[in-house]
Design an enzyme around this catalytic site. Structure first.
Site, PDB file in Angstrom:
ATOM      1  N   ARG B 239     -23.504   7.327 -55.729  1.00 21.79           N
ATOM      2  CA  ARG B 239     -24.263   8.397 -56.386  1.00 21.79           C
ATOM      3  C   ARG B 239     -24.171   8.195 -57.890  1.00 21.79           C
ATOM      4  O   ARG B 239     -23.085   8.032 -58.439  1.00 21.79           O
ATOM      5  CB  ARG B 239     -23.774   9.786 -55.949  1.00 21.79           C
ATOM      6  CG  ARG B 239     -22.397  10.161 -56.370  1.00 21.79           C
ATOM      7  CD  ARG B 239     -22.079  11.647 -56.198  1.00 21.79           C
ATOM      8  NE  ARG B 239     -20.667  11.856 -55.952  1.00 21.79           N
ATOM      9  CZ  ARG B 239     -19.718  11.760 -56.868  1.00 21.79           C
ATOM     10  NH1 ARG B 239     -20.014  11.431 -58.113  1.00 21.79           N
ATOM     11  NH2 ARG B 239     -18.454  11.971 -56.540  1.00 21.79           N
ATOM     12  N   HIS B 243     -20.442  14.606 -58.951  1.00 26.27           N
ATOM     13  CA  HIS B 243     -20.402  15.196 -57.618  1.00 26.27           C
ATOM     14  C   HIS B 243     -21.471  16.280 -57.474  1.00 26.27           C
ATOM     15  O   HIS B 243     -22.208  16.324 -56.504  1.00 26.27           O
ATOM     16  CB  HIS B 243     -19.014  15.778 -57.351  1.00 26.27           C
ATOM     17  CG  HIS B 243     -18.919  16.501 -56.055  1.00 26.27           C
ATOM     18  ND1 HIS B 243     -19.131  15.862 -54.853  1.00 26.27           N
ATOM     19  CD2 HIS B 243     -18.661  17.794 -55.761  1.00 26.27           C
ATOM     20  CE1 HIS B 243     -18.992  16.754 -53.867  1.00 26.27           C
ATOM     21  NE2 HIS B 243     -18.717  17.926 -54.403  1.00 26.27           N
ATOM     22  N   TYR B 252     -12.990  10.223 -62.889  1.00 18.17           N
ATOM     23  CA  TYR B 252     -12.455   9.347 -61.839  1.00 18.17           C
ATOM     24  C   TYR B 252     -13.265   8.053 -61.694  1.00 18.17           C
ATOM     25  O   TYR B 252     -12.992   7.269 -60.783  1.00 18.17           O
ATOM     26  CB  TYR B 252     -12.423  10.107 -60.510  1.00 18.17           C
ATOM     27  CG  TYR B 252     -13.734  10.811 -60.188  1.00 18.17           C
ATOM     28  CD1 TYR B 252     -14.001  12.095 -60.673  1.00 18.17           C
ATOM     29  CD2 TYR B 252     -14.722  10.182 -59.441  1.00 18.17           C
ATOM     30  CE1 TYR B 252     -15.211  12.732 -60.419  1.00 18.17           C
ATOM     31  CE2 TYR B 252     -15.929  10.816 -59.182  1.00 18.17           C
ATOM     32  CZ  TYR B 252     -16.159  12.090 -59.679  1.00 18.17           C
ATOM     33  OH  TYR B 252     -17.358  12.701 -59.429  1.00 18.17           O
TER      34      TYR B 252
END
Ligand SMILES: Cc1ncc(C[n+]2csc(CCOP(=O)(O)OP(=O)(O)O)c2C)c(N)n1
Ligand SMILES: Cc1ncc(C[n+]2csc(CCOP(=O)(O)OP(=O)(O)O)c2C)c(N)n1
Ligand SMILES: [Mg+2]
Ligand SMILES: [Mg+2]
Lengths: 330, 323, 330, 323
Positions: B239, B243, B252
């Protein structure tokens, strides 16, 4: 009329509805040859085959998910969770999926399914096989919660539940399976959402369901002799609750006792008490009394279990207390 | 070009464009202030598009919080989807569900659940219902890599496998369960190895390679339809955004990693193949894009102009009541 | 004194207890670099490393099982369930295992663990990210349920929970994380099981917790101007409940309102109402009033959500109703 | 005789005798009227005995509803176990737990849960706690074949594998999940294949062959202790009685099947080996059995004569209260 046990009455309901409607089928652990722990579906596999009496893997969330999915595409599944103590494993499926599914679709989809399960103590089955967890399921808008206390209701309510287009949590009691009662020869239904006054009286309204209802009726008989008259109301469906029948009764008797086998704190008795304290407090001549299990896990030791779970004596003591005749121990 | 015919690839390409365009517009509208979360699937379009292209209208689909692409691939309407994102009465869920809960029953799209993993047991049940009624419909269930750690995943696959249910489990492995990289939550190199626990076929493909996904998907759907039982497909993808739109996605992941994956964009990849093979021309593409944008403009207009749910109806739709 | 947000206060509690006691560690989904959804544990991984701030697989039952197991052998785990909406997945571990473990050992084993989670609506997060499920956990003897409403309590209660030798369900509210409050520089604890009268008054006892407490305090201010005086009681710990503080207040005010964001039926308001109707009914001058969410899943649409969830206005209307000044809509 | 030395085999043999004798006595007492359910493990003794023989006193053990054998293999005392079956205050759980919930903390035996599968996530947590404290203790978790369908199984193994936890998962595959035969609930021939979903070793052994079980168990325990992570062991075995003493076990199994398995009795099998190899003599056996029976007589006497829990204590032990 014929005499059937609660177990047989339930089995008859399953059989009749399976015969009546091809889309009805059963799934659960060990329900086929073994007939499950309490033998309600016993023999149905012989009549309807393994396609419609399906043994599942030992996986409660899987069972309930499969039940929901099948219901969405035209089936009317009746799942069995062997003990209500195991239902927390499937809690997400019941609560977040099943109870909310119709709402999530903006009210366009129906969720016609039944989860049969059983609870209650009294057989020294210990911590994980003796609980009464109905209160959890009454806090889940979208579900219906049904708890029959006598064979007649067991059959009629189960048949109605299977025909219902909303998801029903149908909670039996292991201590009632062997109890007998009269059942009409002809077909009948008992409507969901309707309480029944099981015994008329004038001094105290006792709201009790499942096995506690039976105890309350026994207590009513005993108390009659000492001049205390109980009106015993069986809600039968806890969610949605037939408030009117309860309120009408309280308005007549001016006293309320709620009896259940679940522990007190957070139990359904609080809900009933609150409704009455909100809507009929002016009619009350005494404090509301909850006669329930003590706030404890259910112990294995039979004497302790007996003590933790309310019995007829506790109802009698509670009633005397409400009449100002004694102070009861709980 | 591949076992998948040119026309099919073109069809898939168009679905991908539709997904991408919808997602981009949803982000624009999110920044303008539509409520709730948006979990963008930009970068992951190849998987739903290549799977969806082999589904019939009466096949079933279930998905998750990152489901816009899956829902579009099943043929759902932009206007009702957009209206749902706008929380309007004309939305697929009458504004009650939102981005994470779209149900498009007109397309046999049986919902997105925001409880990760929870859709899988339901999908097995849908497939069971079809099988019992002897309907030759296939159910596809989409989910992410993180979902494969859930007990619900396991129980669903136990049911699907032992009953040979007509269901295809499609995992979009975007390398992260939210912020947690695959190696932090499993020792497996290929999550498709989980299929071995059920005795069903499991396969990992390049999820940004349309033809590769199409091949395994069409095979799996065919197998399911013919009574051959479930398949687990893992498509490796990424992606591009965080998120959800409130997550920059930087705590991250490295910038380099994101940039690398941008270069593997599945739409650009297929587009250059199609152009090279002259299956499509630049002007075709412009035309398609113009069409899609027009449809989206209308969808946004429809959504914006649609009424909100009425307060008087707040308690409707919870229970079914025969009237 | 210093000003901290609820979020920062919680983080400080975690940090201080991790520093103080090596056996304290955190586990949950995405709590390390990402700092979880609401950023309470943000930065702690830098200070304590991945060994003590553990990202887990996406598996709530696994998380809670790991928490229980670790607690049994000398650790003091603090688990995070990102949203209380996901906690039903771990319900068996919480209810059948954690809450009963000590009892199962005949009272010989301690179960020192905390499950941090957060609930509540108000951010259009929809059906699966907006719920208030505390009532379920109050029906589980063996658990403690803690719900802080202000930063001071958040810190002090979390520190006490981590030091507690019983399992604690610690429920935060997503709508409170940004709220500020004064916190002492020096270390302090807030005891579990102790309610606090957050605002003294004489007309109505309002029992409210979590975000509803904040709304109740606002309502108290507004109502003061029209001469209605609320005594706002924050139970802080729901299980076990500090009944005395509530009963004392009701005996003083003669009126009871319970406010919570969970839906009414089966909610914790019923429990509070029942306790008062059992133990202090003679003191009541008005029906008990529950101001709660309506019995519905939480809708995505913000206006509907606002309507379903109780707000300051609902508390005000309810108070006026209890004072006989108007009939409130709910 | 095998890689497992003679002395070890003898030790295991004695544990098996102890389990068998306890189970038989429990059945006698059940028929005399002790309360609750008894799930007999008669026929399955080789697995706990062979595993238990390689555990240290400070290692941990968890088990399930059919746990008597596992608990005895961890060294629990007959008297406190029997008193628990009798629901007495002197029992391991002070009469609160009963047969399905025995916890013997004196032996680091951390409980039997009657929720199938629920012990596994806890076992992973126990192993995590040990690892974090740098204790070189191993945790063993026993369960049945049916339990491997539960979500709890899956989540527990996800945790154990990715964190290399010192835990050994031991499945006593007695071919049935209650009444449901393996092929009705899974397509797998070997349930140990489920280990492949976690990237950990999984092995199926003849669970009625003590030496075979001992070999894989000692290896797995050693690996776990040295930081090599978890192992999944499946021992093929059979329960001779019904699911519990109230189930004749006949509605789903044939008489022949039961008789066949009686011939494979693990105790008789090892006994004849030991006799043949002169590791043990008939009189040794008689002596051991006499000892065990004496211990059991005393345990039953102790249990029978012990006091019941006091009603006044009914609400104690729920919460810890510092006094
Ligand atoms: C049961 C559950 N746990 C946690 C969450 C919070 N959450 C939402 S998405 C997500 C990560 C999901 O990862 P994956 O399955 O890989 O899907 P992706 O988001 O990468 O598409 C998490 C932890 C949730 N919604 N449901
Ligand atoms: C979660 C749960 N579901 C169902 C049961 C009822 N039950 C008890 S034992 C059992 C079968 C377990 O099979 P297996 O794991 O193979 O163990 P076995 O009894 O064969 O030793 C079932 C269904 C239970 N105790 N817990
Ligand atoms: Mg992912
Ligand atoms: Mg078995």
């Amino acid at each position: 009329m014929k005499e059937l046990t609660y177990r047989e009455a339930l089995r008859e309901a399953l059989r009749e509805e399976m015969k009546r409607d091809e889309s009805v089928f059963l799934l659960g652990e060990d329900i086929a040859e073994y007939g499950s722990s309490y033998k309600v579906p016993q023999g149905l596999v012989d009549e309807f085959g393994h396609e419609r009496v399906r043994n599942t893997p030992l996986a409660e969330a899987g069972i309930i998910g499969a039940t929901l999915g099948a219901a969405l595409v035209g089936m009317r599944p009746v799942a069995e969770i062997m003990y209500i103590d195991f239902s927390p494993i499937a809690m997400d499926q019941i609560f977040n999926q099943i109870a909310k599914f119709r709402y999530m679709t903006g009210g366009t989809v129906k969720v016609p399914l039944v989860i049969r399960t059983q609870g209650g103590g009294g057989v020294s089955a210990g911590l994980h096989h003796s609980q009464s967890l109905e209160a959890l399921y009454t806090h889940m808008p979208g579900l219906m919660v049904v708890m029959p206390s006598i064979p007649y209701d067991a059959k009629g309510l189960l048949k109605s539940s299977i025909r219902e287009d909303n998801p029903v949590m149908f909670i039996e009691h292991k201590g009632l399976y062997g109890q007998s009662g009269m059942i009409p020869e002809e077909e009948y239904l008992v409507p969901l959402g309707k309480a029944e006054v099981k015994c008329e009286g004038k001094d105290i309204t006792v709201v009790a369901y499942s096995k506690s209802l039976v105890l309350a009726l026994q207590a009513a008989e005993t108390l009659e002799k000492e001049g205390i008259s109980l009106e015993v109301v069986d809600p039968r469906t806890l969610l949605p609750l037939d408030e009117d029948t309860i309120l009408d009764s309280v308005k007549k008797t001016s006293r309320l006792m709620v009896v259940h086998e679940a522990c007190k704190t957070g139990g359904f008795g609080g809900e009933v008490a609150a409704i009455v304290a909100e809507k009929a407090i002016d009619y009350l001549d005494a404090p509301i009394k909850r006669v329930t299990a003590l706030d404890s896990p259910i112990p294995f030791n039979p004497r302790l279990e007996d003590y933790i779970i309310p019995n007829e004596g506790d109802i009698i003591a509670g009633a005397r207390e409400l009449m100002g005749k004694e102070v009861s121990a709980r | 070009m591949s076992k998948i015919g040119k026309e099919k690839l073109k069809e898939i390409y168009i679905i991908m464009l539709r997904i991408r365009a919808f997602e981009e517009r949803a982000i624009v509208e999110y920044h303008k202030g539509i409520p709730g979360f948006i979990h963008s699937s930009i970068g992951e379009e190849a998987i739903p598009a290549a799977v969806g292209a082999f589904l019939r209208g009466d096949d079933y689909l279930l998905t998750t919080h990152r489901g816009h692409g899956d829902i579009i691939a099943k043929g759902a309407r932009f206007d009702k989807m957009m209206a749902e994102l706008f929380a309007k009465e004309t939305g697929y869920c009458k504004g009650r569900g939102g981005s994470m809960h779209i149900v498009a029953t007109d397309r046999n799209m049986l919902g997105a659940t925001a409880i990760v993993g929870a859709g899988l047991p339901i999908a097995s049940g849908v497939a069971l219902g079809c099988k019992m009624q002897k309907l030759d419909r296939v159910t596809v269930c989409f989910f992410g890599d993180g979902a494969t750690c859930t007990g619900a995943f396991h129980e669903a696959l136990c049911f699907a496998s032992v009953w040979d249910l007509p269901v295809v489990f499609v995992c979009a492995n975007n390398l992260y369960s939210l912020s947690t990289p695959q190696k932090v939550y499993t020792k497996l190199e290929h999550i498709s190895d989980r299929a071995k626990a059920y005795g069903i076929p499991g396969v990992t493909v390049d999820g940004n390679d349309v033809a590769a996904v199409a091949e395994v998907a069409s095979e799996a759907i065919e197998r399911a339809r013919k009574g051959g039982g479930p398949t687990f497909i893992e498509g490796m993808t990424y992606r591009i955004y965080g998120h959800h739109m409130g997550d920059p996605g930087t705590s991250y992941r490295t910038k380099e990693e994101v940039e690398d994956w941008k270069k593997k964009d599945p739409i650009a990849r297929l587009q250059s193949r199609l152009l090279k093979a002259k299956v499509i021309t630049k002007s075709d593409i412009e035309e398609i894009q113009a069409d899609v944008n027009r449809e989206l403009d209308e969808a946004v207009k429809f959504a914006a102009e649609s009424p909100e749910p009425k307060i008087e109806d707040a308690l409707s739709g919870i229970y079914y009541t025969a009237r």
